[in-house]
Motif scaffolding. Structure first.
Motif, PDB file in Angstrom:
ATOM      1  N   ALA A  24      27.020  36.820  -5.139  1.00 39.47           N
ATOM      2  CA  ALA A  24      28.061  36.121  -4.382  1.00 39.47           C
ATOM      3  C   ALA A  24      29.261  37.026  -4.151  1.00 39.47           C
ATOM      4  N   VAL A  25      29.657  37.770  -5.178  1.00 44.42           N
ATOM      5  CA  VAL A  25      30.788  38.695  -5.027  1.00 44.42           C
ATOM      6  C   VAL A  25      30.455  39.785  -4.019  1.00 44.42           C
ATOM      7  N   ALA A  26      29.233  40.309  -4.080  1.00 48.80           N
ATOM      8  CA  ALA A  26      28.819  41.355  -3.141  1.00 48.80           C
ATOM      9  C   ALA A  26      28.811  40.833  -1.705  1.00 48.80           C
ATOM     10  N   ALA A  27      28.281  39.629  -1.523  1.00 51.26           N
ATOM     11  CA  ALA A  27      28.247  39.037  -0.181  1.00 51.26           C
ATOM     12  C   ALA A  27      29.655  38.768   0.332  1.00 51.26           C
ATOM     13  N   GLY A  28      30.501  38.245  -0.555  1.00 51.87           N
ATOM     14  CA  GLY A  28      31.876  37.977  -0.159  1.00 51.87           C
ATOM     15  C   GLY A  28      32.642  39.252   0.162  1.00 51.87           C
ATOM     16  N   ALA A  29      32.417  40.290  -0.628  1.00 50.72           N
ATOM     17  CA  ALA A  29      33.089  41.569  -0.388  1.00 50.72           C
ATOM     18  C   ALA A  29      32.643  42.168   0.942  1.00 50.72           C
ATOM     19  N   GLY A  30      31.347  42.039   1.237  1.00 52.42           N
ATOM     20  CA  GLY A  30      30.858  42.532   2.519  1.00 52.42           C
ATOM     21  C   GLY A  30      31.492  41.785   3.686  1.00 52.42           C
ATOM     22  N   ALA A  31      31.666  40.478   3.509  1.00 51.51           N
ATOM     23  CA  ALA A  31      32.301  39.676   4.551  1.00 51.51           C
ATOM     24  C   ALA A  31      33.755  40.097   4.755  1.00 51.51           C
ATOM     25  N   LEU A  32      34.462  40.292   3.658  1.00 53.11           N
ATOM     26  CA  LEU A  32      35.875  40.683   3.757  1.00 53.11           C
ATOM     27  C   LEU A  32      36.043  42.067   4.363  1.00 53.11           C
ATOM     28  N   ALA A  33      35.047  42.928   4.180  1.00 49.78           N
ATOM     29  CA  ALA A  33      35.129  44.288   4.714  1.00 49.78           C
ATOM     30  C   ALA A  33      35.152  44.294   6.234  1.00 49.78           C
ATOM     31  N   ILE A  34      34.480  43.327   6.857  1.00 50.97           N
ATOM     32  CA  ILE A  34      34.452  43.296   8.325  1.00 50.97           C
ATOM     33  C   ILE A  34      35.537  42.400   8.922  1.00 50.97           C
ATOM     34  N   MET A  35      36.246  41.667   8.072  1.00 49.71           N
ATOM     35  CA  MET A  35      37.217  40.695   8.568  1.00 49.71           C
ATOM     36  C   MET A  35      38.289  41.294   9.472  1.00 49.71           C
ATOM     37  N   PRO A  36      38.858  42.478   9.166  1.00 51.90           N
ATOM     38  CA  PRO A  36      39.958  42.978   9.993  1.00 51.90           C
ATOM     39  C   PRO A  36      39.527  43.608  11.317  1.00 51.90           C
ATOM     40  N   ILE A  37      38.240  43.788  11.556  1.00 56.08           N
ATOM     41  CA  ILE A  37      37.786  44.560  12.711  1.00 56.08           C
ATOM     42  C   ILE A  37      38.174  43.897  14.034  1.00 56.08           C
ATOM     43  N   SER A  38      37.899  42.611  14.148  1.00 52.70           N
ATOM     44  CA  SER A  38      38.198  41.890  15.387  1.00 52.70           C
ATOM     45  C   SER A  38      38.252  40.403  15.101  1.00 52.70           C
ATOM     46  N   ALA A  39      38.592  39.634  16.138  1.00 51.70           N
ATOM     47  CA  ALA A  39      38.649  38.180  15.973  1.00 51.70           C
ATOM     48  C   ALA A  39      37.252  37.620  15.685  1.00 51.70           C
ATOM     49  N   SER A  41      34.653  39.264  14.309  1.00 53.33           N
ATOM     50  CA  SER A  41      34.244  39.653  12.957  1.00 53.33           C
ATOM     51  C   SER A  41      35.025  38.867  11.908  1.00 53.33           C
ATOM     52  N   GLY A  42      36.264  38.524  12.227  1.00 52.08           N
ATOM     53  CA  GLY A  42      37.050  37.711  11.308  1.00 52.08           C
ATOM     54  C   GLY A  42      36.444  36.334  11.132  1.00 52.08           C
ATOM     55  N   TYR A  43      35.954  35.760  12.231  1.00 52.60           N
ATOM     56  CA  TYR A  43      35.297  34.453  12.161  1.00 52.60           C
ATOM     57  C   TYR A  43      33.997  34.550  11.368  1.00 52.60           C
ATOM     58  N   VAL A  44      33.214  35.603  11.645  1.00 54.39           N
ATOM     59  CA  VAL A  44      31.960  35.812  10.916  1.00 54.39           C
ATOM     60  C   VAL A  44      32.242  35.978   9.420  1.00 54.39           C
ATOM     61  N   ALA A  45      33.289  36.732   9.105  1.00 48.17           N
ATOM     62  CA  ALA A  45      33.660  36.949   7.703  1.00 48.17           C
ATOM     63  C   ALA A  45      34.044  35.638   7.033  1.00 48.17           C
ATOM     64  N   PHE A  46      34.799  34.816   7.735  1.00 48.74           N
ATOM     65  CA  PHE A  46      35.230  33.530   7.188  1.00 48.74           C
ATOM     66  C   PHE A  46      34.023  32.651   6.864  1.00 48.74           C
ATOM     67  N   VAL A  47      33.117  32.524   7.833  1.00 50.02           N
ATOM     68  CA  VAL A  47      31.925  31.695   7.631  1.00 50.02           C
ATOM     69  C   VAL A  47      31.063  32.257   6.508  1.00 50.02           C
ATOM     70  N   SER A  48      30.912  33.587   6.474  1.00 48.46           N
ATOM     71  CA  SER A  48      30.067  34.221   5.454  1.00 48.46           C
ATOM     72  C   SER A  48      30.636  34.020   4.058  1.00 48.46           C
ATOM     73  N   VAL A  50      32.632  31.559   3.039  1.00 50.03           N
ATOM     74  CA  VAL A  50      32.447  30.146   2.681  1.00 50.03           C
ATOM     75  C   VAL A  50      30.994  29.900   2.251  1.00 50.03           C
ATOM     76  N   CYS A  51      30.041  30.436   3.019  1.00 50.29           N
ATOM     77  CA  CYS A  51      28.621  30.247   2.689  1.00 50.29           C
ATOM     78  C   CYS A  51      28.268  30.865   1.340  1.00 50.29           C
ATOM     79  N   ALA A  52      28.810  32.058   1.057  1.00 54.03           N
ATOM     80  CA  ALA A  52      28.514  32.726  -0.217  1.00 54.03           C
ATOM     81  C   ALA A  52      28.951  31.867  -1.397  1.00 54.03           C
ATOM     82  N   LEU A  53      30.139  31.256  -1.299  1.00 53.86           N
ATOM     83  CA  LEU A  53      30.644  30.436  -2.391  1.00 53.86           C
ATOM     84  C   LEU A  53      29.919  29.097  -2.489  1.00 53.86           C
TER      85      LEU A  53
END
Length: 222
Positions: A24-39, A41-48, A50-53
């Motif tokens: 879960a931490v690895a999946a969440g960290a991967g999601a956060l890594a792409i969050m700043p790239i674009s709007a 990717s930020g949405y994808v990171a948010f959903v990812s 939430v899903c990981a948790l």
């Protein structure tokens, strides 16, 4: 003697759930890594995130508590010098650690990523409100698993938790306080958002407290 047994029970459960937490931490960290790239990717990171948790929540509670009860694993503990209260506390402490530690790490990481990137800090209270909701959802699902073996209640709680987050997010985003400050450079904790976070925590902790008390009052493990 019983304290040592309880400690070993906690360590045993933590050992069995370690890869769930790490994943879960690895999946969440991967999601956060792409969050700043674009709007997008930020949405994808948010959903990812939430899903990981949510997945960690369901796996920990259903596998670590509910399935053990169905498989009558508790019968093994009848041979150990532990009371119902001690057994319940051991299960709860281990399960809570396995969820809360990854949740806390990812929550802190989310705030750090937002603060250190061009993402407006004004969105932080919204993120925290959603993440605290996921924590409360975990506490409620754990509570239900502790007090009942009914798959119907388990399924209903999971469905309600998963569906309600889809209503919570647009509700939070529509709040005037969020609309006003989410693009701002500073995180502004307004009264309504603070109240929402407090209510989420109180509901989750109250449910868990009632469940632990109810379970500990049972005469035996079975």
């Amino acid at each position: 003697m019983s304290a040592a047994v309880v400690r070993h029970l906690i360590l045993k459960d933590l050992y069995l759930t370690r890869w769930m937490a790490v994943s879960a931490v690895a999946a969440g960290a991967g999601a956060l890594a792409i969050m700043p790239i674009s709007a997008v990717s930020g949405y994808v990171a948010f959903v990812s995130l939430v899903c990981a948790l949510v997945i960690l929540n369901i796996f920990l509670v259903m596998g670590g508590v509910s399935q053990e009860k169905k498989d009558k694993v508790q019968l093994f503990y009848l041979s150990l010098p532990v009371s119902t209260m001690e057994y319940t506390l051991a299960k709860v402490i281990a399960n809570v650690i396995a969820f809360v530690v990854p949740w806390a790490l990812l929550t802190i990481a989310t705030i750090v990523v937002i603060d250190r990137t061009p993402i407006p800090n004004g969105i932080v209270p919204f993120w925290v409100a959603v993440l605290v909701y996921l924590l409360a959802y975990y506490f409620v699902l754990l509570s239900v698993a502790l007090v009942t073996d009914s798959t119907g209640w388990h399924g209903t709680t999971i469905a309600a938790g998963n569906i309600s987050v889809n209503f919570l997010i647009p509700f939070l985003l529509s709040l005037p306080s969020v609309v006003k400050h989410r693009e701002g450079p500073v995180a502004v904790w307004t009264t309504d958002l603070t109240a929402i976070v407090i209510i989420e925590l109180v509901v989750g902790l109250a449910a868990l407290g009632i469940a632990v008390y109810t379970r500990s009052r049972t005469a035996d493990f079975v």
